[in-house]
Structures are given as C-alpha cells and as structure tokens.
Design a protein around this motif. Structure first.
Motif: not given
Length: 268
Positions: A43, A47-48, A51-52, A59-60, A63, A238
């Motif tokens: 992961i 990037q996560v 996005k968060y 966003a969480i 994923v 993602m």
C-alpha cells in the motif's frame, strides 16, 4: 494525519491476527502479509494520506475495503480455484507496473501507448485478479481468447458521464468506482460517440484506475486546466496510471506534453 499515523490506523482496523505488517519509511510503502496464505500486497501510504486530506475517513474506509476484498478473493482462489465463467475485463496500467506476479509468472498484457499498458483481469465481484500465464490452463483459455473476451466485455460497461465546464473548455468524467473506469478508454464505440459532442480538441486522460476524463479543449487555457486536473487526480489515486493526457484523433492517441502555463505541444 502523518504516514506513520495512517499505518497505525490501518493496523488497528485490520487487526494483527490475519496480517503481519512491514512499513518502509523511506519508500512510504506498507507491506501486508497474510499469515495463512503467505501472500502479500503493498500500500502506497503517502497516497492514502493525500486522499485522506480530501476525503477524511472515507479515504481510510476505501483502502480497508480494497485490502479486505483483495485477500478475500485470494482465499477463494485457494479454496475453489478459477472458473471460466467469470467476466474478463481489460485494465490499464502504467508501463512501470510490474509485468510479472510476485511468483515470477508473466501477466497477459498488450502494448497500448508509451505511457500505458493493458493487463487483463478476472472479475471476482468486489475485486479482480490480474491474469497471468499460469492461470490460462485453469481458465481453459488461450491468450487470444482472453484478449477477445476482454475487448467485448469492456463495451458492456456503463458510460454515463458527469459534465463540468471550466474556463471555456468542457470536461466529462467517467467515475463508477468499479475498478474499470480507466478501461473505458478502450471502448472505441463510446469514444466515437463522445467525439460527436466535442467542439474543440478531444483529449483522454487516465490519471488513475478509477476515472476517465474526456476533454473538449477549446483554447490554450483549457490545456492548462487539463494539466492541473490530471496531476491532481494522479496524486490522489489509489492506483495511479499517468499524469499525461492524450489527444484522440481518428482512433489514435497522441500524448500531450504541457510545457508551461497556456502552452502545449503534442507528439511523442
């Protein structure tokens, strides 16, 4: 939220019974290893986090959903194997995307552009599995049959668009979040239908897996807006593909290199 905090949040939500975790702080990548299957996935934490900052808890949630569905599919694969009844779709990836599975088996691929390559996916409902050469015998299909099935299946995907006008140019977004949004770039009939609506230059962008942007670019400012759009989507996706866009003309894709504000050049 910082990267290390995101790692801890993911571990908290998934628990430490089913997975082991290894975080590469330098590369900002989290590796999850399934304790039973002994298979893993990476992961891109940065990037996560990006996005968060836009979507907060959603966003969480996204994923975690992706991780759980991916490993559920792996568990089903181990228990049941594959069947030739599942739908096969093409998926678009960056040319830097690995061409072999973690087991060292080559994926079935087709060359697309200098920036993108086509892979093929066995649809498993809420997720999919990229098809490698070892799967062909189980599917009882040849490479050519896989490609033909995917080419046909992509024409059955929805093609509703959301329209937005910015600074005199028009942008159409395909965003079903079904894992195949970027794949619509391979639906030639759909592209030809959209071409009839375009007044300026028709552009196509696949900054990440879950969006296809069709541009009706009517002046130089429109190209600058397009560059900002694609870079934004590329940074938060993602599964990022390419921040470059393409001019679509007579079925051909010509890459666009935007050099500076209000300036663009087209060509390889």
């Amino acid at each position: 939220m910082k990267e290390q905090q995101m790692v801890e949040e993911i571990k908290k939500r998934l628990g430490e019974t089913r997975f082991t975790y290894t975080f590469d702080e330098k590369g900002q990548r989290l590796h999850l290893q399934h304790t039973v299957l002994q298979r893993g996935m990476d992961i891109a934490i940065s990037q996560v986090v990006a996005k968060y900052h836009e979507k907060k808890e959603a966003a969480i949630d996204e994923v975690i959903y992706t991780i759980e569905q991916t490993f559920t599919a792996m568990e089903q694969e181990q228990q049941q194997g594959f069947t030739g009844k599942a739908t096969i779709y093409p998926v678009v990836r960056s040319t830097s995307f690995p061409q072999q599975s973690k087991e060292g088996v080559a994926f079935v691929t087709t060359e697309h552009t200098a920036e993108t390559r086509i892979f093929y996916a066995l649809d498993l409902g809420n997720t999919y599995r990229l098809i490698d050469e070892a799967m062909l015998e189980q599917l009882q299909l040849t490479t050519q049959q896989v490609k033909e099935a995917a080419r046909f299946a992509v024409t059955g995907l929805g093609t509703d668009v959301k329209r937005d006008e910015v600074a005199g140019s028009v942008f159409y977004f395909v965003n079903y979040n079904d894992g195949y949004d970027a794949s619509r770039i391979l639906n030639e009939k759909f592209l030809q239908e959209m071409k009839l609506q375009i007044e300026g230059d028709m552009t196509l962008s696949v900054p990440h897996q879950d969006v296809l942007i069709i541009g009706d670019i009517r002046d130089e400012v429109g190209y600058d807006v397009l560059a900002q759009l694609t870079m934004h989507y590329f940074s938060v996706g993602m599964v990022p593909i390419t921040s470059l866009s393409f001019v679509y003309d007579d079925g051909e894709l010509e890459p666009i290199f935007i050099l500076a504000k209000n300036k663009n050049t087209k060509g390889e």
